[in-house]
Design a protein around this motif. Structure first.
Motif, short mmCIF file in Angstrom:
data_model
loop_
_atom_site.label_atom_id
_atom_site.label_comp_id
_atom_site.label_asym_id
_atom_site.label_seq_id
_atom_site.Cartn_x
_atom_site.Cartn_y
_atom_site.Cartn_z
N TYR A 43 -68.66 9.46 11.50
CA TYR A 43 -67.77 8.33 11.28
C TYR A 43 -66.33 8.82 11.06
N ILE A 44 -66.18 9.83 10.22
CA ILE A 44 -64.85 10.36 9.91
C ILE A 44 -64.15 10.87 11.16
N ASN A 45 -64.91 11.49 12.05
CA ASN A 45 -64.34 12.08 13.27
C ASN A 45 -64.30 11.10 14.44
N GLY A 46 -64.64 9.84 14.18
CA GLY A 46 -64.52 8.82 15.21
C GLY A 46 -65.67 8.75 16.18
N GLN A 47 -66.76 9.47 15.92
CA GLN A 47 -67.91 9.43 16.83
C GLN A 47 -68.81 8.23 16.56
N LEU A 48 -68.89 7.83 15.30
CA LEU A 48 -69.78 6.73 14.91
C LEU A 48 -68.97 5.48 14.63
N LYS A 49 -69.33 4.39 15.29
CA LYS A 49 -68.65 3.11 15.10
C LYS A 49 -69.53 2.21 14.23
N CYS A 50 -68.89 1.54 13.28
CA CYS A 50 -69.63 0.59 12.44
C CYS A 50 -68.67 -0.50 11.99
N GLY A 51 -69.20 -1.47 11.23
CA GLY A 51 -68.36 -2.54 10.72
C GLY A 51 -67.43 -2.03 9.64
N PRO A 52 -66.47 -2.82 9.20
CA PRO A 52 -65.53 -2.41 8.15
C PRO A 52 -66.28 -2.04 6.86
N LEU A 53 -65.87 -0.94 6.25
CA LEU A 53 -66.50 -0.50 5.01
C LEU A 53 -65.98 -1.30 3.83
N ASP A 54 -66.86 -1.48 2.83
CA ASP A 54 -66.44 -2.06 1.56
C ASP A 54 -65.81 -0.95 0.74
N GLU A 55 -64.53 -0.66 1.01
CA GLU A 55 -63.86 0.47 0.37
C GLU A 55 -63.84 0.35 -1.15
N SER A 56 -63.53 -0.83 -1.65
CA SER A 56 -63.46 -1.03 -3.10
C SER A 56 -64.82 -0.78 -3.74
N GLY A 57 -65.88 -1.32 -3.13
CA GLY A 57 -67.22 -1.13 -3.69
C GLY A 57 -67.65 0.32 -3.66
N LEU A 58 -67.32 1.02 -2.56
CA LEU A 58 -67.71 2.43 -2.45
C LEU A 58 -66.95 3.31 -3.44
N LYS A 59 -65.66 3.03 -3.61
CA LYS A 59 -64.87 3.83 -4.55
C LYS A 59 -65.34 3.60 -5.99
N GLN A 60 -65.67 2.36 -6.29
CA GLN A 60 -66.18 2.06 -7.63
C GLN A 60 -67.52 2.75 -7.86
N LYS A 61 -68.39 2.73 -6.86
CA LYS A 61 -69.69 3.40 -6.97
C LYS A 61 -69.52 4.89 -7.13
N LEU A 62 -68.57 5.49 -6.41
CA LEU A 62 -68.30 6.92 -6.53
C LEU A 62 -67.85 7.27 -7.95
N ALA A 63 -66.93 6.48 -8.49
CA ALA A 63 -66.44 6.74 -9.85
C ALA A 63 -67.57 6.62 -10.87
N GLN A 64 -68.41 5.60 -10.73
CA GLN A 64 -69.53 5.42 -11.64
C GLN A 64 -70.52 6.58 -11.53
N THR A 65 -70.75 7.03 -10.31
CA THR A 65 -71.70 8.13 -10.08
C THR A 65 -71.22 9.41 -10.73
N ARG A 66 -69.95 9.70 -10.60
CA ARG A 66 -69.40 10.93 -11.21
C ARG A 66 -69.62 10.93 -12.72
N VAL A 67 -69.41 9.80 -13.36
CA VAL A 67 -69.60 9.70 -14.81
C VAL A 67 -71.08 9.84 -15.16
N LYS A 68 -71.94 9.12 -14.43
CA LYS A 68 -73.37 9.17 -14.71
C LYS A 68 -73.94 10.58 -14.54
N VAL A 69 -73.56 11.24 -13.44
CA VAL A 69 -74.09 12.58 -13.16
C VAL A 69 -73.69 13.55 -14.27
N LYS A 70 -72.44 13.53 -14.67
CA LYS A 70 -72.00 14.46 -15.72
C LYS A 70 -72.71 14.16 -17.04
N ASN A 71 -72.90 12.88 -17.35
CA ASN A 71 -73.60 12.52 -18.59
C ASN A 71 -75.06 12.98 -18.56
#
Length: 576
Positions: free
Chosen positions: A381-409
């Protein structure tokens, strides 16, 4: 190994601490009641150290509870790890233990930014070594050298980091003798008729700190010892055995004293962390703690004790050489990848008893495939080979932030890798779902930055922290002879050409689609084009044996480097 031994000489007498710029002097409560003749009645409590909080909580085998992990010096952990007795090949029980401690070491260093100094003692003189050398009619040094080199080669294959120092017992005998002499000077050891030296548990008065003592032992015959609980610090030489000269005559060190003396020689009289399998808790680690306290006069030698659970065969008996139910590390890696075994280790808590079963390994392998598939799709996807619908950027960034906290805890809570992995897999599942949405328009917009952030975090955890290998598309560009990205260009062309041929074989090419053929004609044409489809599949399988993966999507195909395991054509055919 040579440089390790040279460093071992440098760090004695506090030089190690002067080299790294910290004080060797620490608060050490002294014990001056060794000879009061007190009878041991109950387990001594663990003494919480005055130190520097790391933010980590460990289950301490000495306290039988979770306690804050505080180091003697800020940002530095001194860790002694019981190493191999090198008389035979290592098996997967050893692999489980050392991989789990390797993961803990990586977590301390790469998640909590702690400088971890690991010393692993190598027992290269022992009853088992002497017996095996006699059976093979070789010198014990030749035997121990062979199995020591094999052990570290096996650990390298499993991506276990080498210890900071790896001292051998035979190279520390003079210091071991000096260590024993100090215990004798403190009136806590005695010589017997055969020239052996035993630790006097009654005179020490505090034996039994690590585990409750079995009182029935007190009624057993003690032979030449004062008490059946007493253990050998020095073994008088028997005819035909290797020996060293000592003040008490010819002999060799006892097993328990080796670790105590080498750890003191290299890391000093206070230790942050000590680890080993749960079978070493008693008597080995009990004896180590007693010896070191008897030597220094301190109330406590090691502040934290970590132990891994046993690996069991078919959820039954412990896996060990004596039971003849072991699997060598070479045999393990013939059946499973390093990634799969390390994932298997991550899926259970380091203290848990673990069953080695095909079901468990299949579960670990499935997780590996899921992570690899996500990374392949994400980089496509990053290199333009995979096409998909628009990503939920806000939801993914929020999930990433939550995951980082959970994993460290989770990792701070006694290294709970199982829960940490669950949190990471939730992130991967959500991101994968986003990548598999169908395009809603002809828009070429991509949220590459969000996906790069997720991939970067997943790679960091899987590779740097957990020690697995998941090559990305960037690795493929570096595989060309000139590191010029030639392979990437070639593979892009190959995948594009294969996709066109495959689309033609499936009647999805633009020309065929415009013909509007009736169902019966489509059936005939598909049958005619089956060889083309088979050729596309063969190309994909052939590339897989070289470590390159092609993945077909609805409207496109992508490629990536596989998990690092390059399978020979013959082996691939056997598996199919």
């Amino acid at each position: 190994m040579g440089i390790f031994r040279c460093f071992g000489c440098l760090v004695s007498s506090g030089l190690f601490y002067r080299q790294i710029g910290v004080s060797h002097v620490a608060h050490r409560p002294k014990f001056h009641a060794f000879q009061l003749g007190k009878k041991w009645m109950s387990s001594l409590s663990w003494i919480p150290p005055d130190g520097h909080d790391t933010g980590v909580v460990f289950y301490n085998s000495a306290s039988k509870s979770k306690v804050p992990f505080k180091t003697i010096y800020p940002g530095l952990v001194s860790w002694y790890m019981c190493g191999p007795t090198v008389y035979d090949s290592a098996h997967i029980g050893h692999a489980l233990c050392y991989v789990k401690f390797d993961i803990i070491r990586r977590i301390l260093a790469r998640v909590f930014n702690i400088n971890v100094v690991v010393v692993m003692g190598v027992t290269d003189i022992d009853d088992k070594i002497i017996k095996r050398a006699n059976e093979k009619k070789v010198d014990f040094r030749e035997l121990s050298k062979f199995y020591e080199e094999e052990f570290f080669a096996d650990m390298d294959k499993l991506r276990v980091l080498r210890p900071s120092l790896a001292p051998r017992v035979t190279e520390h005998v003079p210091f071991i003798i000096s260590f024993i002499q100090q215990i004798m000077d403190n009136k806590l050891a005695y010589i017997v008729s055969d020239g052996s030296v035993y630790f006097d548990t009654a005179a020490f008065g505090r034996y039994g700190k690590m585990t409750p003592l079995d009182r029935s032992v007190d009624t057993q015959e003690s032979g030449i010892k004062k008490s059946p609980r007493d253990f050998a610090l020095w073994k008088g030489a028997k005819p035909g055995e290797p020996y060293w000269q000592s003040p008490w005559g010819r002999g060799r060190p006892g097993w328990h004293i080796e670790c105590s003396a080498m750890a003191n020689h290299i890391l000093g009289t206070r230790l942050d962390l000590h680890s080993g399998g749960i079978d070493l808790l008693f008597p080995h680690h009990e004896n180590e703690e007693a010896q070191c306290c008897a030597h220094s006069g301190d109330l406590q030698w090691c502040n934290y004790w970590l132990h891994t659970g046993h690996l069991h065969a078919r959820d039954a008996e412990k896996m060990s050489k004596s039971l003849r139910n072991t699997i060598s590390i070479s045999e393990l890696l013939e059946e499973h990848s390093v990634n799969t075994f390390r994932f298997f280790c991550l899926l259970s808590h380091y203290r848990s008893k673990v069953a080695y079963t095909q079901t468990c390994m299949l579960e670990a392998s499935a997780h590996v495939r899921r992570v690899r598939a996500f990374l392949q799709d994400a980089y496509a996807y990053i290199n333009g080979q995979l096409k998909c619908g628009p990503l939920d950027e806000s939801g993914l960034k929020q999930k990433l932030a939550q995951t980082r906290v959970k994993v460290k805890n989770h990792l701070a809570d006694d290294m709970d890798t199982s829960k940490a992995l669950s949190s990471v897999m939730e992130l991967i599942i959500q991101a994968t779902k986003e990548l598999h949405t169908k395009p809603t328009s002809a828009s070429l917009s991509r949220s590459a930055g969000t996906m790069v952030a997720i991939c970067s975090y997943v790679h960091y955890l899987m590779e740097d922290v957990f020690g697995m290998s998941f090559p990305s598309l960037k690795d493929a560009a570096n595989m060309s002879l000139e590191s010029s990205g030639r392979l990437a260009h070639v593979m892009n062309s190959v995948v594009s050409f294969r996709h066109e041929v495959r689309s033609y074989a499936l009647l999805k090419d633009p020309t065929t689609a415009q013909l509007e053929l009736p169902p019966e004609d489509k059936k005939v044409k598909r049958k005619e084009r089956v060889p083309l489809l088979q050729a596309c599949d063969n190309l994909r399988e052939n590339l897989l044996t070289t470590g390159l993966t092609i993945k077909d999507h609805n409207e496109s195909s992508t490629w990536s480097v596989s998990d690092g395991t390059i399978v020979s054509t013959e082996k691939a055919k056997k598996k199919t």
